[in-house]
Scaffold this motif. Sequence first.
Motif, mmCIF file in Angstrom:
data_model
loop_
_atom_site.group_PDB
_atom_site.id
_atom_site.type_symbol
_atom_site.label_atom_id
_atom_site.label_comp_id
_atom_site.label_asym_id
_atom_site.label_seq_id
_atom_site.Cartn_x
_atom_site.Cartn_y
_atom_site.Cartn_z
ATOM 1 N N HIS A 1 35.514 50.370 30.281
ATOM 2 C CA HIS A 1 34.831 50.585 31.433
ATOM 3 C C HIS A 1 34.799 52.192 31.749
ATOM 4 N N GLY A 2 35.471 52.825 30.926
ATOM 5 C CA GLY A 2 35.603 54.360 31.142
ATOM 6 C C GLY A 2 36.849 54.491 32.181
ATOM 7 N N PRO B 1 45.336 55.142 37.444
ATOM 8 C CA PRO B 1 44.874 55.900 38.875
ATOM 9 C C PRO B 1 43.842 55.554 39.508
ATOM 10 N N ARG B 2 43.041 54.846 38.823
ATOM 11 C CA ARG B 2 41.612 54.592 39.096
ATOM 12 C C ARG B 2 41.515 52.834 39.280
ATOM 13 N N ARG B 3 40.772 52.377 40.344
ATOM 14 C CA ARG B 3 40.713 50.883 40.289
ATOM 15 C C ARG B 3 40.213 50.221 39.138
ATOM 16 N N THR B 4 40.870 49.424 38.586
ATOM 17 C CA THR B 4 40.342 49.003 37.334
ATOM 18 C C THR B 4 39.185 47.767 37.497
ATOM 19 N N PRO B 5 38.708 47.324 36.388
ATOM 20 C CA PRO B 5 37.418 46.162 36.814
ATOM 21 C C PRO B 5 37.884 44.920 37.178
ATOM 22 N N PRO B 6 37.061 44.118 37.846
ATOM 23 C CA PRO B 6 37.396 42.932 38.421
ATOM 24 C C PRO B 6 38.308 41.823 37.347
ATOM 25 N N LEU B 7 39.234 41.368 37.973
ATOM 26 C CA LEU B 7 40.453 40.613 37.409
ATOM 27 C C LEU B 7 41.206 41.162 36.528
ATOM 28 N N TYR B 8 41.431 42.592 36.559
ATOM 29 C CA TYR B 8 42.209 43.344 35.672
ATOM 30 C C TYR B 8 43.157 44.033 36.670
ATOM 31 N N PRO B 9 44.526 44.003 36.117
ATOM 32 C CA PRO B 9 45.432 44.835 37.153
ATOM 33 C C PRO B 9 45.258 46.346 37.125
ATOM 34 N N ASP B 10 45.711 46.963 38.122
ATOM 35 C CA ASP B 10 45.774 48.527 38.046
ATOM 36 C C ASP B 10 47.187 49.016 37.354
ATOM 37 N N ARG C 1 51.568 55.422 41.074
ATOM 38 C CA ARG C 1 50.449 55.767 39.952
ATOM 39 C C ARG C 1 49.282 55.129 39.921
ATOM 40 N N ILE C 2 49.116 54.385 41.059
ATOM 41 C CA ILE C 2 47.905 53.321 41.255
ATOM 42 C C ILE C 2 47.174 53.920 42.513
ATOM 43 N N ASP C 3 45.848 53.708 42.709
ATOM 44 C CA ASP C 3 45.152 53.677 43.787
ATOM 45 C C ASP C 3 45.663 52.841 45.227
ATOM 46 N N LEU C 4 46.386 53.595 46.160
ATOM 47 C CA LEU C 4 46.677 52.824 47.114
ATOM 48 C C LEU C 4 45.802 52.775 48.441
ATOM 49 N N ALA C 5 44.735 53.899 48.158
ATOM 50 C CA ALA C 5 43.886 54.394 49.346
ATOM 51 C C ALA C 5 42.819 53.326 49.566
ATOM 52 N N SER D 1 46.070 45.748 42.483
ATOM 53 C CA SER D 1 46.926 44.835 41.996
ATOM 54 C C SER D 1 47.919 45.278 40.752
ATOM 55 N N VAL D 2 49.036 44.454 40.725
ATOM 56 C CA VAL D 2 50.019 44.844 39.883
ATOM 57 C C VAL D 2 50.574 43.331 39.129
ATOM 58 N N LYS D 3 50.523 43.451 37.921
ATOM 59 C CA LYS D 3 51.090 42.437 37.177
ATOM 60 C C LYS D 3 52.415 42.658 36.962
ATOM 61 N N ASP D 4 53.289 41.849 37.541
ATOM 62 C CA ASP D 4 54.819 42.150 37.505
ATOM 63 C C ASP D 4 55.243 41.142 36.370
#
Length: 236
Positions: free
Chosen positions: A28-29, A42-51, A67-71, A76-79
């Motif tokens: 998805h680039g 750093p950018r929002r990832t595709p639906p259903l996939y974690p940042d 390292r992720i977009d909180l704004a 989402s984070v896969k722990d």
Amino acid sequence: MTDSRATPLLTAAVRNNAAWCDAVCRSHGVPGAVEGGVWASPRRTPPLYPDAVTLSPDVTPDAVLPRIDLASPGASVKDSFGTLDLSGAGFEVLFEARWIHRPAVELVPGPEGWRPVEDAAGLAAWEAAWSGDGQSGDLFRPSLIEDGAVFLAGTGEGRIHAGAVAYPGAGVVGISNLFAADDGLDTAWRSCLAATARLWPGVPVVGYEHGDDLTAALRHGFEPVGPLRVWLRADG
């Protein structure tokens, strides 16, 4: 010091899944990179996939959140080891699951069964069957096939009725997105494992499941190898 929870089987499952998440994002680039035991974009990832995906149980929130977009909403984070507490940053647990592992399956001679999707049209049909509503949302793109992903499809009467994604890497084959529109999960797992044994003989199979899907996987020789938790931040 290496955490005792980071067993070789668990580490292989985690790294395979992180590579798959990275492949989907790249299709998805959306850029992603590994640093400090975390894969993140750093950018929002595709639906259903974690940042972000943690690759070590020793990772702390401070290694993930910057390292992720909180704004914007939807971070989402896969722990991957179930060791983080992100509640203080406004995250809530979306779901908990178990990583699973199955030794290589011996190939039993018989009908070929599930087959790989080979082109863009087949992939669109596969996604429409997987989605459950007969629509393809362009989540899975043809470049994923070129990247090594195999979209397994069970067909009958001119349509796809079951399938899964198989992604090789880290010495294992990761199974995700298993679905069965007509058949039960047991039939789907039998067909999926037969296909992976044919395509990757001698290679173990991993993934993660929860609830009834986990119960079904355990019936087919999988064993849980560790916990995971997915965190979601609804607000920006």
